[in-house]
Design an enzyme around this catalytic site. Sequence first.
Site, short mmCIF file in Angstrom:
data_model
loop_
_atom_site.label_atom_id
_atom_site.label_comp_id
_atom_site.label_asym_id
_atom_site.label_seq_id
_atom_site.Cartn_x
_atom_site.Cartn_y
_atom_site.Cartn_z
N ASP A 190 8.12 -3.85 -9.69
CA ASP A 190 7.92 -5.25 -9.30
C ASP A 190 9.13 -5.78 -8.55
OD1 ASP A 190 5.29 -5.59 -10.60
OD2 ASP A 190 6.46 -5.22 -12.42
N GLU A 204 0.83 -1.21 0.00
CA GLU A 204 0.00 0.00 0.00
C GLU A 204 0.87 1.26 0.00
OE1 GLU A 204 -3.49 2.18 -0.22
OE2 GLU A 204 -3.16 0.03 -0.54
N GLU A 260 -0.40 -1.33 -15.37
CA GLU A 260 -0.46 -0.17 -16.26
C GLU A 260 0.58 -0.24 -17.37
OE1 GLU A 260 1.95 3.34 -14.07
OE2 GLU A 260 0.27 2.51 -12.94
N HIS A 289 1.46 -0.36 -5.01
CA HIS A 289 1.78 -1.43 -5.97
C HIS A 289 1.37 -2.75 -5.33
CE1 HIS A 289 3.54 -3.07 -9.50
NE2 HIS A 289 4.45 -3.77 -8.85
N HIS A 290 0.31 -3.32 -5.81
CA HIS A 290 -0.33 -4.43 -5.11
C HIS A 290 -0.14 -5.76 -5.84
CE1 HIS A 290 -2.35 -0.62 -4.18
NE2 HIS A 290 -2.16 -1.05 -2.95
#
Length: 94
Positions: free
Chosen positions: A82, A51, A74, A55-56
Site C-alpha cells: 500500500d 496493474e 488478502e 495492487h489495485h
Amino acid sequence: MVDTLSSKEVEEQLAHLDNWSVVDGKLKRVFKFDDFVRAFAFMAAAAIEAEKMNHHPEWANVYNKVTVNLITHEAKGITERDFGLAKKLDALAR
C-alpha cells in the site's frame, strides 16, 4: 501472503508521505486537480502503475477530485504494498 504492518510501522511510514492518513483501517488521500480531464488522466496513469504492481486501489472520482483508499485485501490490512502504491500515486500527481 503479505504481512500487515503494525500501527507503529504505519505511523512511521505515514511520516514520509504528505496528505495521507488512515481512515477506517485504510490509507486515504484525496487528490485535487485543476479540472476533470487532469483528474481522469491521473487515474489512467495510476491504473497502469497499479496493474503493473497487481495492487489495485479503491477509488472514486468527482469532477477534479480523486479519492483513493489503499488496503491489501488478502492481508486484511495495510502493508508495504500500500505504501509502495501511495508513493507511486504521489509521484504521478506531481
